[in-house]
Design a protein around this motif. Structure first.
Motif: not given
Length: 231
Positions: A121-150
């Protein structure tokens, strides 16, 4: 989003129950019945907080009305340290106050960073600081936009004898997953819009890409928190 297990989920059972007094940052206090579980499918230590009349261990389970429930995914930075990059801490405090008043359960789920973990999550903050939004940052790091399973949330609710709920959430995915898992979500109750200068882009991304029920027009007034009016 990960695909949940088929309905109904595997049974879980209550492991321990203990009363815990809570003190909120605004100075208010309440008591919660904190419940732990055996048999949760992911093996993590998720908690249920019974609040209001559900702080009593032997509260009778009624068939109606639906029990108010909040599924809250762990956010160390927001919940504990008051980070303004998200609205998690504000939503947690709002939900505790509302559930303590109305009676209900807060399920505290160990799903940091929409399921990717704290460091990621903190890695995605680094990407958000250079312009990606919270969902784009997840994808850029190889994750799904939301990996939660309820699935675990459904297990917890069934173990608590709460198959019929009113969900406190702005996230339609929580409602959809619980319904697929056999929980009768009678209604979705929106939580407040808690805006700061630091989280306005984050909230706008949740509304645009995550279909959260947030009013984008209100996000133009960043820097002010707008709690939901009392019913």
């Amino acid at each position: 989003m990960l695909v949940p297990l088929p309905s109904p989920p595997p049974p879980a059972s209550i492991r321990t129950q203990v009363e815990v007094p809570l003190a909120l940052p605004d100075g208010s206090t309440t008591t919660a019945r904190v419940v732990t579980f055996n048999g949760l499918v992911d093996g993590l230590e998720h908690l249920a907080f019974g609040l209001g009349r559900y702080a009593e261990r032997h509260t009778a389970v009624g068939s109606s009305p639906a029990t108010p429930v909040r599924l809250h995914s762990e956010c160390l930075t927001g919940d504990v340290f008051g980070s303004q990059r998200c609205d998690c801490g504000a939503q947690l405090r709002e939900s505790i106050v509302q559930l303590a008043t109305e009676g209900g359960f807060l399920l505290y789920l160990r799903q940091e960073g929409r399921g990717i973990g704290l460091y990621a999550k903190l890695d995605t903050y680094v990407l958000q600081d250079v312009g990606l939004d919270t969902y784009e940052a997840n994808v850029a790091l190889g994750y799904a936009v939301d990996q939660r399973n309820y699935t675990v949330a459904a297990q917890m609710l069934l173990a608590l004898g709460q198959p019929r709920v009113a969900m406190l959430t702005n996230n339609p995915d929580k409602v959809a997953q619980l319904r697929r898992l056999g929980i009768d979500v009678v209604t979705q109750v929106p939580t407040g819009l808690h805006v700061s200068d630091a989280n306005v882009r984050y909230l706008a991304a949740k509304a645009r890409h995550g279909d959260h029920t947030l009013d984008l027009a209100q996000l133009t007034g960043a820097g002010r928190a707008r709690p939901r009016a009392a019913p």
